[in-house]
Design a protein around this motif. Structure first.
Motif, short mmCIF file in Angstrom:
data_model
loop_
_atom_site.label_atom_id
_atom_site.label_comp_id
_atom_site.label_asym_id
_atom_site.label_seq_id
_atom_site.Cartn_x
_atom_site.Cartn_y
_atom_site.Cartn_z
N THR A 283 0.76 -0.93 0.07
CA THR A 283 -0.14 -0.03 0.03
C THR A 283 0.91 1.17 -0.13
N ARG A 284 0.08 2.29 -0.11
CA ARG A 284 1.03 3.75 0.15
C ARG A 284 1.74 3.77 1.36
N GLU A 285 1.16 3.22 2.60
CA GLU A 285 1.90 3.33 3.91
C GLU A 285 3.33 2.41 3.78
N SER A 286 3.30 1.76 2.59
CA SER A 286 4.61 0.98 2.71
C SER A 286 5.88 1.77 2.75
N GLY A 287 5.98 2.97 2.19
CA GLY A 287 7.33 3.87 2.38
C GLY A 287 7.55 4.22 0.87
N LEU A 288 8.31 5.13 1.03
CA LEU A 288 9.22 5.40 -0.23
C LEU A 288 10.53 4.72 -0.54
N TYR A 289 10.42 3.75 -1.50
CA TYR A 289 11.67 2.83 -1.56
C TYR A 289 12.58 3.36 -2.73
N ALA A 290 11.94 4.22 -3.75
CA ALA A 290 13.03 4.64 -4.86
C ALA A 290 12.89 6.23 -5.05
N LEU A 291 13.97 6.73 -5.38
CA LEU A 291 14.06 8.31 -5.46
C LEU A 291 14.67 8.59 -6.65
N ILE A 292 14.27 9.04 -7.86
CA ILE A 292 14.72 9.49 -9.26
C ILE A 292 14.85 10.97 -9.32
N VAL A 293 16.00 11.47 -9.59
CA VAL A 293 16.22 13.01 -9.48
C VAL A 293 16.62 13.17 -11.03
N VAL A 294 15.99 14.21 -11.65
CA VAL A 294 16.19 14.46 -12.98
C VAL A 294 16.27 16.03 -13.02
N PRO A 295 16.90 16.62 -14.14
CA PRO A 295 17.30 17.89 -14.33
C PRO A 295 15.99 18.90 -14.52
N THR A 296 15.05 18.45 -15.37
CA THR A 296 13.95 19.25 -16.02
C THR A 296 12.70 18.74 -15.70
N ARG A 297 11.77 19.45 -15.82
CA ARG A 297 10.32 19.08 -15.60
C ARG A 297 9.79 18.24 -16.62
N GLU A 298 10.09 18.56 -17.77
CA GLU A 298 9.72 17.66 -18.77
C GLU A 298 9.94 16.16 -18.78
N LEU A 299 11.38 15.90 -18.28
CA LEU A 299 12.12 14.81 -18.09
C LEU A 299 11.41 13.95 -17.08
N ALA A 300 11.06 14.85 -15.90
CA ALA A 300 10.18 14.14 -14.81
C ALA A 300 9.13 13.71 -15.03
N LEU A 301 8.34 14.44 -15.80
CA LEU A 301 6.79 14.07 -16.40
C LEU A 301 6.77 12.68 -17.18
N GLN A 302 8.14 12.71 -17.88
CA GLN A 302 8.00 11.76 -18.82
C GLN A 302 8.64 10.41 -18.13
N THR A 303 9.64 10.39 -17.16
CA THR A 303 9.83 9.54 -16.38
C THR A 303 8.72 8.90 -15.64
N TYR A 304 7.73 9.78 -14.93
CA TYR A 304 6.78 9.35 -14.20
C TYR A 304 5.87 8.58 -14.92
N ASN A 305 5.62 9.15 -16.17
CA ASN A 305 4.67 8.20 -17.10
C ASN A 305 5.15 7.02 -17.46
N CYS A 306 6.21 6.78 -17.68
CA CYS A 306 6.98 5.49 -18.08
C CYS A 306 6.66 4.50 -16.85
N ALA A 307 7.13 5.20 -15.49
CA ALA A 307 6.98 4.18 -14.19
C ALA A 307 5.57 4.12 -14.00
N ALA A 308 4.50 4.68 -14.43
CA ALA A 308 2.96 4.41 -14.27
C ALA A 308 2.69 3.36 -15.05
N GLN A 309 3.15 3.64 -16.28
CA GLN A 309 2.85 2.52 -17.38
C GLN A 309 3.50 1.03 -16.93
N LEU A 310 4.59 0.94 -16.41
CA LEU A 310 5.23 -0.25 -16.21
C LEU A 310 4.48 -0.68 -14.65
#
Length: 651
Positions: A283-310
């Motif tokens: 569940t959500r309460e399991s905690g934060l396991y992975a942190l991904i740091v990227v330089p731009t907002r566009e790349l952050a949204l693209q990476t998030y969408n890819c993770a959500a699809q996987l």
């Protein structure tokens, strides 16, 4: 399009004011000055017959007027480049499939659906086994090679896939138990009808195999409980306890069956069994396991969408992002609800680390620094250092297992290596930018996709805008090359050219061309909308700054045009990397003035092969695109387009 009017000049019919005349001058001298001024103004006056459209003077010999586009231009140097560019064979793929690795079947299915194929790229084939092994990694690879999946798949597979794998293991045991129970029911039925020998063999076989299975299951679940208690994970502890309880129920059932068999003397009523699959809650309460740091907002949204699809197959796993551009309260609300994977830009992430109590990094097991060289170029070195220190500090009170850090970069200079020394521990270096994993590449060598065709065109400054307009009319009217990105160096240039082309080009046959702009001064909602709109467009022109030059994946882009050259040769590589991605084909064109041809030598020194595109080739489509007849020359066609754009600006 409205532009500010230029201030009035001294070349008007008004006489100078009295304050402009010296009071000490005699009346005769003042009169002589007035006469000379009137005579000069009279010479400057022109009759209506001596004027053309727009007030431009007409030459005395009645020849067509070309708005001085082709006169008084600097000499174009000879670069000695070939006129054709043949790309090499695509070498980004490795020939191996995702199914060859020990990945979850649902992950493989999602990747195959998203990519349209299951073949891994070179960087994925080399990096995935190393990252799955759990050690720190330093990955160097060319742009557009699939680096995102090289770290996202192991994060989902190892961290979050552990609970899901446990679910499937329990389900497999339950299916085995169900099959054995069916066998036991058959044996009991045989016992009832007096078939002794076969039934006894089946019951005894079931008891032996089921006893072995329960023993192994008990040992494995005890080990899992001890491991999760030592690591301090709340949810896995609950899963381990539930698994032990289920094993206890099976032992009780097994004992009843054995007692029943012995007491009935190999005859009696068959035992009944009901099974329920227990899904361990992640569940959500399991905690934060992975942190991904990227330089731009566009790349952050693209990476998030890819993770959500996987993660579609794992409904309890919750990805999220922090990019700025929206209210802080909305971001804190997402953090308060709980996230398992977080993609963030450095500035906003550091602000939440300092102010948000719901952003806890104590259970973090994955830290990814993507596009590390751009993080440093954008001045985020101190932010990244502070983020790494905060992660290590919050993890100190309780150890959540080893922290795995992955650093990815297209270039490896001294700053990137220094950052790697700060954040990585005994890292494995993976260089996927060359064949065979050769790590002895020259330090200044530039790497672009092998299937990319690269051109340069030397164009005088006065002709650069009309040359760009002609090239857009040419390529965007072709079905197979109808999406293009044009890079410019300033926000004002992007705004000006987007408005000008939007007013001029649709009337020349490109009615379905979608013209978009993108730069750093736009609101985040507008920037996100531009990406969505450009991705959906069949024919599109995106005019942008370098905000879209790194990491962003825009599908089906056929041409990259650099209207103004980049400041560094490395920036050239990142710009052209928006096409020919993941094994696809593409082309790039750099428009250079005669004073900017030094970029060609820099590209040659970096090992890049570029070809020449002449000015005549750029302007030739104007002759065919003119409505109402074919112009007599390219000069006339270019002048007509230039005058049309000037009139659009004036009105």
């Amino acid at each position: 399009m409205k532009v500010p009017k230029a201030p009035s000049s001294w070349g008007s019919s008004e006489t100078p004011s009295k304050s402009a005349v010296s009071t000490s001058a005699s009346p005769d001298s003042l009169q002589r000055k007035k006469d000379r001024l009137k005579a000069s103004l009279k010479k400057k006056k022109k009759s209506p017959e001596d004027k053309q459209d727009g007030g431009r003077p007409k030459p005395a010999d009645n020849k067509p007027f070309y708005a001085s586009l082709f006169s008084h231009n600097p000499e174009v140097p000879e670069l000695g480049l070939p006129e054709t560019s043949e790309p090499s064979q695509p070498d980004v793929f490795s020939g191996e499939n995702f199914s060859d690795l020990q990945l979850h079947p649902h992950l493989v299915a999602n990747v195959t659906k998203a990519l349209g194929g299951a073949e891994m790229t070179r960087v994925q084939q080399r990096a995935l086994p190393v990252v799955l092994a759990g050690g720190d990694c330093l990955v160097r690879s060319q742009t557009g090679s699939g680096k995102t999946l090289a770290y996202l798949l192991p994060v989902i597979q190892v961290d979050f896939g552990t609970a899901v794998a446990l679910l499937f293991a329990i389900s497999a045991l339950l299916w085995i138990a169900l099959i054995m129970s069916v066998l036991m029911l058959i044996a009991s039925a045989l016992l009832i009808y007096g078939v002794q020998t076969a039934s006894e063999c089946l019951v005894l076989t079931w008891m032996i195999l089921h006893g072995i299975m329960l023993t192994l299951s008990t040992i494995g679940n005890l080990y899992q409980l001890i491991a999760t208690i030592s690591n301090g994970f709340a949810v896995p502890i609950v899963l381990a306890v539930l698994s032990l309880l289920w094993v206890g129920v099976q032992w009780y059932w097994y004992a009843v069956v054995v007692f029943f068999y012995r007491s009935m003397g190999s005859a009696g009523e068959p035992a009944r069994k009901g099974l329920q699959a227990i899904e361990p809650p992640v569940t959500r309460e399991s905690g934060l396991y992975a942190l991904i740091v990227v330089p731009t907002r566009e790349l952050a949204l693209q990476t998030y969408n890819c993770a959500a699809q996987l993660m579609k197959a794992f409904v309890r796993l919750v990805p999220g992002y922090l990019t700025g551009g929206e209210k802080t309260l909305a971001e804190k609300r997402r953090l308060r609800r709980g996230l398992n994977l977080l993609v963030a830009t450095p500035g906003r992430l550091l602000a939440h680390i300092a102010s948000s109590r719901n952003l806890r990094l104590g259970a973090l097991r994955w830290l990814v620094l993507d596009e590390a060289d751009l993080l440093l170029d954008m001045g985020y070195e101190k932010h990244v250092r502070s983020i790494v220190e905060a992660v290590l500090e919050q993890r100190a009170p309780r150890t959540s297992g080893p922290l795995q850090t992955v650093l990815l970069s297209a270039t490896l200079d001294d700053r990137v290596q220094k950052l790697a020394g700060l954040s990585l521990t005994d890292p494995t270096f993976i260089d996927a930018s060359s064949d065979g994993g050769d790590t002895s590449r020259p330090e200044g060598e530039l790497v672009t996709p092998g299937q990319l065709r690269q051109f340069v065109a030397v164009v005088p400054a006065k002709l650069r805008m009309v040359a760009l307009a002609s090239f857009v009319l040419w390529k965007c009217s072709t079905r197979d090359e109808s999406k293009m990105i044009v890079f410019m160096n300033t926000n004002d240039m992007v705004d000006y050219h987007c408005a000008l082309f939007g007013a001029c080009l649709p009337g020349r046959g490109l009615t379905d061309l979608k013209i978009c702009k993108l730069h750093g001064n736009m609101p985040q909602t507008d920037r996100t909308g531009v990406f969505t709109e450009f991705r959906k467009a069949r024919s599109g022109l995106l005019i942008c700054t370098d905000v879209a030059a790194r990491g962003v994946d825009l599908p089906h882009v056929h041409w990259i045009v650099q209207y103004t050259p980049p400041c560094r040769s490395a920036d050239y590589v990142h710009r052209v990397g928006r096409t020919a991605r993941a094994g696809g084909t593409g082309a790039a064109l750099a428009l250079l003035t005669p004073a900017e041809t030094g970029l060609v030598e820099l590209l040659r020194e970096g090992g890049l092969s570029v070809s020449d595109m002449s000015l005549e080739t750029l302007l030739s489509p104007l002759a065919a695109s003119r409505a109402g007849g074919r112009p007599t020359s390219l000069e006339e066609a270019a002048t007509q387009l230039q005058l049309h754009m000037e009139e659009t600006v004036a009105h």
